[in-house]
Structures are given as C-alpha cells and as structure tokens.
Design an enzyme around this catalytic site. Structure first.
Site, mmCIF file in Angstrom:
data_model
loop_
_atom_site.group_PDB
_atom_site.id
_atom_site.type_symbol
_atom_site.label_atom_id
_atom_site.label_comp_id
_atom_site.label_asym_id
_atom_site.label_seq_id
_atom_site.Cartn_x
_atom_site.Cartn_y
_atom_site.Cartn_z
ATOM 1 C CG ASN A 72 44.517 44.904 38.118
ATOM 2 O OD1 ASN A 72 44.089 45.996 38.438
ATOM 3 N ND2 ASN A 72 43.767 44.016 37.510
ATOM 4 C CG HIS A 121 42.228 38.722 39.717
ATOM 5 N ND1 HIS A 121 42.367 39.524 38.623
ATOM 6 C CD2 HIS A 121 41.716 39.496 40.705
ATOM 7 C CE1 HIS A 121 41.962 40.743 38.929
ATOM 8 N NE2 HIS A 121 41.565 40.757 40.196
ATOM 9 C CG PHE A 122 38.824 35.055 35.490
ATOM 10 C CD1 PHE A 122 39.466 34.020 34.833
ATOM 11 C CD2 PHE A 122 38.000 34.756 36.568
ATOM 12 C CE1 PHE A 122 39.280 32.702 35.229
ATOM 13 C CE2 PHE A 122 37.811 33.447 36.971
ATOM 14 C CZ PHE A 122 38.450 32.416 36.296
ATOM 15 C CG ASP A 123 40.502 42.983 35.243
ATOM 16 O OD1 ASP A 123 40.796 43.068 34.044
ATOM 17 O OD2 ASP A 123 40.177 43.961 35.937
ATOM 18 C CB ILE A 124 46.039 39.065 35.034
ATOM 19 C CG1 ILE A 124 45.557 38.154 36.148
ATOM 20 C CG2 ILE A 124 47.536 39.333 35.135
ATOM 21 C CD1 ILE A 124 45.996 36.729 36.001
#
Length: 118
Positions: free
Chosen positions: A103, A96-99
């Site tokens: 979130n 997952h590159f949208d930490i």
C-alpha cells in the site's frame, strides 16, 4: 479491484466518499471508482515506481534498483506524515488497519504516497 464483495455497495460508497475527502502530499489521490454488481474498483493516480514491496522483497532483482539508506529514511518519514494526516489531520479521522509495503506507492522521484484501500 477489491476482492471482498459483501453487502449491497453502500459501505463501499461510504468508503469512497471518505477517501475522496483526503488531500495530502503523502496520500495517493483517488481519481474515481467503479461499482458494478459485486465488482468494486478504486482508481488512483498512477505511481510510476509501483509499490514499496517491489523494492523490499525484490521480485525482479535485476530490474529493481537498490534504495539507499537516505531514500528509505525519507520514505519512512513520508509514511509517518501520511498516517499522521489520516489519524489527526483530515476532517474525518481514518484509522487504516492494513498498512503494508504493498500500500506504499512511489512516484517517479521515489516520493512516497500512501494508498488507502478497503
């Protein structure tokens, strides 16, 4: 609701199928989804304390309690455990590159649950 509405929905369905196969104490459970035209919605379990960004950036300072150093430490450990599960523990590795704090969701006991969303 997801803001990006590219493609015919196949990629979204594949993402839903992947997310639905996750099961970990530090990952929010996906309950359902909606795909209607270009509208894409993921439905997760309710987390009563909202997202971590509310506590870090203090949008409503008089209504947002301070988190102790111990609680922040426990949240950090939960983040690490959830990401370790996604990267190594579940059947399909999820990178997952949208930490971001938005979130990271907190339940009524301020226990962390990481939200996977596209």
């Amino acid at each position: 609701m997801l803001h990006q509405s590219k493609g015919n929905g196949d990629e979204f369905i594949n993402e839903v199928a992947t997310i639905s196969r996750t099961s970990h104490v530090n990952v929010v459970t996906l309950l359902g989804f909606c795909l209607e035209g270009h509208k894409k919605v993921l439905i997760y379990e309710f987390m009563s304390n909202g997202s971590l960004d509310n506590f870090i950036f203090k949008k409503e300072p008089r209504y947002t309690p301070l988190l102790s150093c111990e609680k922040l430490y426990q949240i950090s450990i939960g983040i690490a455990r959830g990401l370790e599960y996604l990267h190594r523990g579940c059947n399909i590795r999820i990178f997952h590159f949208d930490i971001k704090p938005h979130n990271i969701l907190l339940d009524e006991n301020f226990c962390l649950r990481y939200q996977i969303s596209g």
